[in-house]
Design a protein around this motif. Structure first.
Motif, PDB file in Angstrom:
ATOM      1  N   ARG A 202       0.835  -1.199   0.000  1.00 43.52           N
ATOM      2  CA  ARG A 202       0.000   0.000   0.000  1.00 43.52           C
ATOM      3  C   ARG A 202       0.872   1.252   0.000  1.00 43.52           C
ATOM      4  NH1 ARG A 202      -5.349   0.825   1.313  1.00 43.52           N
ATOM      5  NH2 ARG A 202      -5.904   2.917   2.022  1.00 43.52           N
ATOM      6  N   GLY A 203       0.564   2.180  -0.883  1.00 45.29           N
ATOM      7  CA  GLY A 203       1.312   3.421  -0.955  1.00 45.29           C
ATOM      8  C   GLY A 203       2.529   3.374  -1.848  1.00 45.29           C
ATOM      9  N   VAL A 204       2.860   2.186  -2.372  1.00 46.28           N
ATOM     10  CA  VAL A 204       3.997   2.030  -3.284  1.00 46.28           C
ATOM     11  C   VAL A 204       3.452   1.874  -4.699  1.00 46.28           C
ATOM     12  CG1 VAL A 204       6.010   0.636  -3.880  1.00 46.28           C
ATOM     13  CG2 VAL A 204       5.378   0.947  -1.475  1.00 46.28           C
ATOM     14  N   LEU A 205       4.000   2.617  -5.638  1.00 47.64           N
ATOM     15  CA  LEU A 205       3.469   2.610  -7.001  1.00 47.64           C
ATOM     16  C   LEU A 205       3.589   1.256  -7.681  1.00 47.64           C
ATOM     17  CD1 LEU A 205       4.761   6.021  -8.440  1.00 47.64           C
ATOM     18  CD2 LEU A 205       2.405   5.415  -7.852  1.00 47.64           C
ATOM     19  N   THR A 206       4.712   0.574  -7.474  1.00 52.06           N
ATOM     20  CA  THR A 206       4.993  -0.649  -8.220  1.00 52.06           C
ATOM     21  C   THR A 206       4.822  -1.898  -7.372  1.00 52.06           C
ATOM     22  OG1 THR A 206       7.340  -0.450  -7.683  1.00 52.06           O
ATOM     23  CG2 THR A 206       6.597   0.512  -9.770  1.00 52.06           C
ATOM     24  N   ALA A 207       4.484  -2.978  -8.053  1.00 53.72           N
ATOM     25  CA  ALA A 207       4.502  -4.306  -7.442  1.00 53.72           C
ATOM     26  C   ALA A 207       5.885  -4.903  -7.693  1.00 53.72           C
ATOM     27  CB  ALA A 207       3.418  -5.181  -8.052  1.00 53.72           C
TER      28      ALA A 207
END
Length: 330
Positions: A202-207
């Protein structure tokens, strides 16, 4: 047996195809008034915004009557209100309806249009547009497609049937095929099935892929490749069949193979976001087809997108952001 709590119907109509916000006051808390709780809960908006909504009579109870700012806090009380809509640049591409009956709507979504309201994309979403254009205020989405991905999305007409269609996706009883344009690598054996564990924080653009039991499975197949003047060496079109539905799964797997999808702003590297309203060079990923047995009617459905991936149709014009071919190229 614990009794299921009853949620009263919204006393407010939709606005621009968007539902009002519903808040249920928690069972436990130290707030003295409804205002105190909402100021804390909506701290990002600021106390002035909340006070403005109270002053304007925009926060209402189940009876549709305005709730006073000094109304005492009552655990379990429901209140509704409409947030101010963000300024949105209209996505200038058509949202095509490929199928409609009394149970479902299947839409062919363009790139850049979010599926459902979220964050800064609210009225300019596929769901809100369809509710307005088809006059179907109860329409809901059975699943989601990334904002940057084009293609087929399934919506349900009757709220009481939504669960049956969502279960199809949860139980992987929908066959989905995607199409992508990416570099060509003659040394990479295809077709192949990619298996890995993908996590999205959550809150991170990339997987990202991590060690562990695979939770993401994608079949990758080469459809065709070419080398034309003015195009990068080794351009290819791929057929992608996901067996699972992790966030950004196909984009992560293609980048991991050394075949990042053209126009991807996140994989393999995050690029600076473009200005609002920049609809050039869309991500070259398309949800091409959906197949499933209708859980309500028993009908066998197979739907196919009529869109064309611009970088394959005319790479030079896609790169220049000027392609306007079949189905607007989006």
């Amino acid at each position: 047996m614990r009794r299921k709590s009853h949620t009263p119907p919204s006393p407010l109509p939709q606005r621009h195809g968007v539902d009002p916000v519903r808040v249920r006051l928690p069972a436990a808390g130290t707030w003295g008034t409804v205002r105190e709780h909402l100021v804390e809960r909506l701290s990002g908006a600021g106390a002035g915004v909340v006070d403005g909504m109270f002053d304007g009579g925009r926060i209402v109870g189940a009876d549709g009557q305005p709730v006073a700012a000094d109304a005492p806090y009552v655990p379990g009380l429901f209140v509704w209100f409409h947030r101010d809509l963000p300024d949105e640049v209209p996505v200038p591409f058509p949202l095509e309806v490929v199928h409609r009956d009394e149970h479902i709507v299947v839409a062919d979504k363009p790139h850049f249009l979010a599926t459902t309201p979220r964050g800064s994309h609210v009225a300019e979403t596929a769901l809100a547009r369809l509710r307005r254009e088809l006059d179907l205020p109860a329409l809901t989405a059975a699943h989601r497609l990334d904002r940057l991905t084009a293609g087929l999305v399934l919506f349900t007409v009757r709220p009481e049937e939504r669960g049956a269609y969502q279960t199809l996706f949860r139980d992987r009883r929908v066959r989905k095929e995607y199409e992508a344009v990416a570099p060509y690598d003659p040394a990479l054996p295809l077709p192949r099935t990619v298996r890995s564990r993908i996590v999205k924080e959550r809150g991170v653009l990339t997987a990202r892929e991590v060690r562990g039991e695979p939770n993401a499975v994608s079949h990758v197949e080469l459809v065709g490749h070419r080398d034309r003047p003015g195009e990068p060496r080794g351009l290819a079109r791929y057929r992608l069949v996901p067996a699972t539905g992790q966030t950004h799964q196909l984009r992560v797997h293609m980048a991991a193979l050394g075949l990042p999808i053209l126009g991807d702003p996140l994989y393999p590297e995050v690029t600076a976001p473009g200005p609002a309203g920049d609809f050039r060079r869309p991500l070259q990923l398309l949800a091409r087809s959906l197949e499933f047995t209708d859980p309500v009617t028993g009908a066998e459905h197979r739907f196919r997108s009529g869109r064309v991936l611009a970088a394959w149709a005319c790479h030079a014009r896609w790169a220049a952001g000027t392609y306007d071919g079949p189905s607007d190229g989006q």
